[in-house]
Design an enzyme around this catalytic site. Structure first.
Site, PDB file in Angstrom:
ATOM      1  N   GLY A 292     -35.061  33.650 -41.461  1.00 53.97           N
ATOM      2  CA  GLY A 292     -34.814  32.446 -40.682  1.00 53.97           C
ATOM      3  C   GLY A 292     -35.361  32.516 -39.265  1.00 53.97           C
ATOM      4  O   GLY A 292     -36.361  33.180 -38.991  1.00 53.97           O
ATOM      5  N   SER A 293     -34.675  31.845 -38.352  1.00 51.25           N
ATOM      6  CA  SER A 293     -35.217  31.603 -37.012  1.00 51.25           C
ATOM      7  C   SER A 293     -35.374  32.837 -36.142  1.00 51.25           C
ATOM      8  O   SER A 293     -35.968  32.750 -35.063  1.00 51.25           O
ATOM      9  CB  SER A 293     -34.347  30.574 -36.284  1.00 51.25           C
ATOM     10  N   VAL A 294     -34.833  33.988 -36.542  1.00 55.50           N
ATOM     11  CA  VAL A 294     -35.100  35.184 -35.744  1.00 55.50           C
ATOM     12  C   VAL A 294     -36.597  35.470 -35.717  1.00 55.50           C
ATOM     13  O   VAL A 294     -37.102  36.145 -34.810  1.00 55.50           O
ATOM     14  CB  VAL A 294     -34.327  36.419 -36.269  1.00 55.50           C
TER      15      VAL A 294
END
Length: 571
Positions: A292-294
């Protein structure tokens, strides 16, 4: 007087008597019979003596099977220690019961006696084994002292005990996936136990140098205190947010040492059966997930490193973008032009995708390869999963990868790559063994400039101060990080009701020492009506870990005015 009238002497009388007739047996025949009797006695005594020798050999000279078993159980393993000398794994002595069927006098009596202590042994299969002419068979391994005493009191011929080494893990499941486990023959089958076997212990045992001798302990990079804290906080998080699994990692950004690594559900290595359950797998290094957004931190770093994007640039995130028949939009879109820092703290998919497109697909592939995302990560642990990459790395794949979808990697790969972003731009392979800074320097490779690394540290810190990572902040420690939420794929489609949340962080951001990563699988809202985003669950979990572990790792808080703990950058 004539001689005829003289009296005869005794001798003369004896000679004059006629010899009696005892038959026709000659003196030679008598001697033959004597010799025959002597020979017969000799043969009888020889047979008796031979049997005694045979019995003595049966009693004193062990069979090849017995000798092999004895050698196997005498093999010693080295203690495994944490970085401070605390014992993680050690050998203890335990008894195992065996049988030598050819010495058993009464099979039924033996079977009945064994069955009184071990009911599972009283069966036809065991009767057949005990009735064989085998030299050695195991009956029960690693029995308790009470069981040994009960068998001993029965006094069954052909039944004996061997003392063997049993692996004992004082901490139970605390560091299960790091330490690993052994099989019933004390051979490493997982984790660092297997690494030690494959690296040198098997060879040592083959040469006979591990039989009953003390072996130098093996020290690991793990800090048992930090390990306990990470496992405890992940366990609490799973319970609090009703998740099905979780991962926690602490990594030294300057040496690549894994200071703590927990994957739950875990298992107690003292109970081997638990390790075989599918849900007890090592998710930290042996499982791959869309993070995801990491991943937006890696996309931003690549964009800045390319020189095609600067911290002062802006990108239009007013409307969704279309690519490959898909629509890319923002979760909580601002629907306006966003600066690079705003794209990061608002976690804009649109802005991140446009930064990637400005940088180029080939640059993305090359940078992710330099960060170790495109190949299997090699560590001492045997459980290292290969990443899952798109079959066709075109525009749509590159866009989704820029914000952490379409590529599955291990949490450990993510933590190691993050260390390169914040430590000044050096990628350092991870290790579960102690490593000095000098040794790490020789293994490191530069993937970013110090200038870009400083910019990423600024963005991480800014996100904790004003963005989605606020609940990870710990006063005095300059915590920085990035939240990540990835919908899980089911039947080829993303399920919006099942997510994998994560928070990737480091501290202190002005001079980072450690990366901390927490991942929760399928977290639910803490309370009815609440959301289940990473900012609400994994971010506070990281904050709790840092608050507890930082002083133990020698990072002391620095008193500053609340809310003004920023860092300076010269970009």
């Amino acid at each position: 007087m004539s001689q005829a009238n003289e009296p005869m002497s005794f001798l003369q009388f004896k000679r004059s008597q006629p010899r009696p007739n005892y038959g026709s047996v000659s003196s030679g025949t008598v001697r033959s019979r004597v010799y025959l009797a002597m020979a017969a006695f000799t043969i009888v005594f020889a047979v008796i003596g031979g049997r005694l020798v045979q019995l003595a050999q049966m009693e004193d000279v062990p069979t090849q099977e017995f000798m092999s078993a004895q050698d196997a159980v005498a093999a010693t393993r080295p203690d495994l220690l944490d970085r401070n000398g605390e014992i993680l794994a050690t050998d203890i002595k335990t008894a195992s019961v065996y049988a030598e069927p050819r010495k058993i006098l009464d099979v039924e009596e033996t079977l009945e006696g064994l069955g009184s202590v071990f009911p599972e042994l009283n069966n036809d299969a065991m009767r057949k084994r005990l009735s064989s002419r085998a030299g050695f068979i195991w009956l029960k391994r690693e029995i308790t002292p009470a069981q040994q005493q009960a068998i001993h009191r029965l006094g069954l011929p052909g039944i004996g005990f061997l003392w063997e080494k049993q692996r004992f893990y004082p901490g139970g499941p605390i560091a299960a996936h790091v330490v690993g486990s052994v099989n019933i023959d004390n051979q490493g089958i997982a984790g660092m136990e297997k690494y030690v076997d494959d690296a040198w212990l098997k060879d040592l045992q083959k040469l006979g140098f591990a039989q009953g001798r003390a072996i130098e302990p093996v020290k690991l990079s793990i800090d048992l205190r930090a390990q306990h804290i990470v496992r405890d906080e992940v366990q609490k998080g799973i319970q609090q947010y009703h998740a099905i699994a979780g991962v926690g990692i602490i990594l030294d950004v300057h040496t690549g040492e894994v200071v703590a690594m927990a994957s739950l559900p875990d298992y107690d290595p003292n109970n081997r059966g638990e390790a075989l359950q599918p849900d007890r797998m090592n998710r930290a290094t042996g499982g791959t997930f869309e993070m995801g957004s990491v991943f937006k931190g890696f996309t931003t770093a690549n964009a800045l490193a390319s020189g095609k994007v600067t911290m002062y640039d802006s990108f239009d995130a007013t409307r969704p973008i279309r690519a490959g028949g898909r629509t890319i939009s923002d979760f909580h879109g601002k629907k306006r032009i966003l600066s690079v820092p705003e794209i990061f703290i608002y976690s804009s998919n649109i802005g991140t995708a446009k930064m990637m497109l400005a940088t180029g697909i080939e640059a993305q592939k090359q940078f992710l390869a330099e960060l170790g995302f495109t190949t299997r990560m090699i560590t001492e642990l045997p459980e290292n999963a290969a990443p899952q990459l798109p079959k066709r790395w075109g525009e749509l794949a590159a866009i989704t990868i820029s914000f952490g979808h379409g590529i599955s990697v291990t949490p450990m790969q993510t933590a190691v790559a993050a260390a390169a972003l914040v430590n000044g731009g050096r990628y350092i392979p991870p290790t579960f063994l102690p490593r000095t800074a000098e040794e790490a320097d020789k293994l490191s490779k530069r993937v970013l400039t110090e200038k870009v690394s400083q910019a990423i540290r600024y963005l991480y810190r800014l996100n904790v101060l004003t963005g989605s990572g606020k609940r990870a902040d710990v006063p005095g420690y300059l915590v920085g990080g990035k939240t990540g939420t990835a919908e899980k794929v089911e039947n080829g489609r993303y399920n919006p009701n099942k997510r994998r949340n994560s928070f990737l962080s480091a501290f202190p951001m002005d001079d980072p020492r450690y990366v901390v990563l927490v991942v929760l699988d399928e977290p639910k809202p803490e309370k009815e009506g609440m959301a289940a985003t990473a900012g609400l669950n994994t971010a506070p979990m990281v904050g709790n870990i840092i608050r507890r572990v930082a002083p133990m790792l020698g990072v002391m808080p620095r008193p500053t005015t609340e809310g003004t703990q920023t860092i300076e950058i010269s970009y």
